[in-house]
Design a protein around this motif. Structure first.
Motif, PDB file in Angstrom:
ATOM      1  N   ARG A  41      15.029 -48.259  11.346  1.00 22.29           N
ATOM      2  CA  ARG A  41      13.690 -48.983  10.809  1.00 22.29           C
ATOM      3  C   ARG A  41      13.910 -49.222   9.298  1.00 22.29           C
ATOM      4  O   ARG A  41      13.224 -50.084   8.829  1.00 22.29           O
ATOM      5  CB  ARG A  41      12.419 -48.180  11.011  1.00 22.29           C
ATOM      6  N   THR A  42      15.126 -48.637   8.931  1.00 22.72           N
ATOM      7  CA  THR A  42      15.126 -48.757   7.317  1.00 22.72           C
ATOM      8  C   THR A  42      16.498 -49.274   6.629  1.00 22.72           C
ATOM      9  O   THR A  42      16.587 -49.410   5.873  1.00 22.72           O
ATOM     10  CB  THR A  42      14.774 -47.549   6.426  1.00 22.72           C
ATOM     11  N   ALA A 168      11.286 -53.011   7.701  1.00 22.42           N
ATOM     12  CA  ALA A 168      10.951 -52.400   6.283  1.00 22.42           C
ATOM     13  C   ALA A 168      12.426 -51.806   5.972  1.00 22.42           C
ATOM     14  O   ALA A 168      13.168 -51.598   6.528  1.00 22.42           O
ATOM     15  CB  ALA A 168       9.991 -51.015   6.389  1.00 22.42           C
ATOM     16  N   ILE A 169      12.329 -51.722   4.473  1.00 27.34           N
ATOM     17  CA  ILE A 169      13.695 -50.911   3.723  1.00 27.34           C
ATOM     18  C   ILE A 169      13.068 -50.089   2.745  1.00 27.34           C
ATOM     19  O   ILE A 169      12.031 -50.619   2.003  1.00 27.34           O
ATOM     20  CB  ILE A 169      14.655 -52.213   3.371  1.00 27.34           C
ATOM     21  N   ASN A 170      13.522 -49.032   2.714  1.00 24.32           N
ATOM     22  CA  ASN A 170      13.327 -48.258   1.558  1.00 24.32           C
ATOM     23  C   ASN A 170      14.052 -48.393   0.428  1.00 24.32           C
ATOM     24  O   ASN A 170      14.745 -49.171   0.292  1.00 24.32           O
ATOM     25  CB  ASN A 170      13.552 -46.752   2.124  1.00 24.32           C
ATOM     26  N   THR A 210       4.184 -52.666   0.902  1.00 27.46           N
ATOM     27  CA  THR A 210       4.657 -51.409   0.968  1.00 27.46           C
ATOM     28  C   THR A 210       3.862 -50.628   2.095  1.00 27.46           C
ATOM     29  O   THR A 210       2.769 -50.326   2.135  1.00 27.46           O
ATOM     30  CB  THR A 210       4.078 -50.917  -0.498  1.00 27.46           C
ATOM     31  N   LEU A 211       4.990 -49.963   2.873  1.00 22.44           N
ATOM     32  CA  LEU A 211       4.643 -49.250   3.891  1.00 22.44           C
ATOM     33  C   LEU A 211       5.039 -47.748   3.469  1.00 22.44           C
ATOM     34  O   LEU A 211       6.210 -47.485   3.379  1.00 22.44           O
ATOM     35  CB  LEU A 211       5.421 -49.516   5.095  1.00 22.44           C
ATOM     36  N   TYR A 216       9.566 -51.279   1.799  1.00 25.47           N
ATOM     37  CA  TYR A 216       9.061 -52.546   1.470  1.00 25.47           C
ATOM     38  C   TYR A 216       9.328 -53.435   2.699  1.00 25.47           C
ATOM     39  O   TYR A 216      10.263 -53.216   3.618  1.00 25.47           O
ATOM     40  CB  TYR A 216       9.637 -53.301   0.476  1.00 25.47           C
ATOM     41  N   LEU A 217       8.420 -54.562   3.034  1.00 27.12           N
ATOM     42  CA  LEU A 217       8.402 -55.350   4.003  1.00 27.12           C
ATOM     43  C   LEU A 217       7.706 -56.748   3.567  1.00 27.12           C
ATOM     44  O   LEU A 217       6.752 -56.836   3.152  1.00 27.12           O
ATOM     45  CB  LEU A 217       7.588 -54.924   5.348  1.00 27.12           C
TER      46      LEU A 217
END
Length: 223
Positions: A41-42, A168-170, A210-211, A216-217
């Motif tokens: 997911r990231t 999303a990406i952290n 921001t998740l 972030y997405l």
């Protein structure tokens, strides 16, 4: 090229990692399905090598969730379950190839390279999110058909976000992609560029969200 290997056998995981590393691939290892689902997911990978019989979350469910997020990363399934039915099920869920255990390491390396080669360089030259359009040839952005002025760092952050295709990406991974492994740069610096980008697109139909726990997405605002 980064590869995600999802295999719960420590001995086999170590053997596969050594073989793939010798083939000049960078390997991240996960030993259960939940951990694999979270990292997918990231983070971005050139290939996922996925065992089916995993603890916590089986491989087919990891694959189903991956494709449900519209992640098109190539997936090579490894499994002792080598029946025709198992292979068909995996391929129908979106796997790109299937290798039944036991197998030769040289065959695994060949198939892995073929999948990466097949997927490399075939992405669209224009990527769109709402009215925000990215042209990968000139690396320019436009918003509502008007060029969007960005600094090099702002553009680099926005490139990563739009190419994630709704995933999303952290902050740490985003920082690594922008700044590399420069330890003098804090991941918190990313917050500055995200804040600036938000100001530049705040009146458009796209937003950087921001998740919590994921990062972030970039997404189009609901109509």
């Amino acid at each position: 090229m980064r590869v995600l290997l999802v295999e719960d056998s420590p001995i086999l995981s170590r053997s596969l990692t050594d073989a793939l590393t010798s083939a000049r691939l960078t390997v991240d290892c996960m030993c259960d399905g939940e951990a694999a689902d979270h990292v997918l997911r990231t983070q971005d990978y050139a290939l996922v090598i996925l065992d089916l019989n995993l603890p916590k979350l089986d491989g087919l469910e990891v694959l189903r969730r991956l494709r449900a997020r519209r992640n098109a990363v190539p997936v090579l399934i490894l499994s002792a379950q080598g029946s025709v039915e198992d292979r068909v099920r995996g391929l129908e869920l979106g796997a790109d190839d299937y290798l039944a255990k036991p197998f030769e390491l040289t065959e695994l390396e060949a198939r892995a390279r073929a999948l990466i080669r097949r997927s490399h360089g075939h992405g669209p030259s224009r990527v769109q999110c709402g009215s925000l359009v990215y042209d990968s040839i000139d690396r320019g952005f436009s918003l509502d058909a008007t060029p969007l002025p960005l600094t090099p760092r702002e553009r680099a952050v926005l490139e990563v976000l739009i190419l994630r295709n709704g995933r999303a990406i952290n902050k740490e991974t985003l920082s690594e992609k922008i700044f590399g492994l420069d330890e003098s740069v804090s991941p918190e610096a990313i917050e500055i560029y995200v804040h600036r980008l938000r100001k530049k697109i705040e009146h458009s139909d796209v937003a950087i969200v921001t998740l919590r726990g994921l990062g972030y997405l970039l997404e189009a605002k609901p109509q």
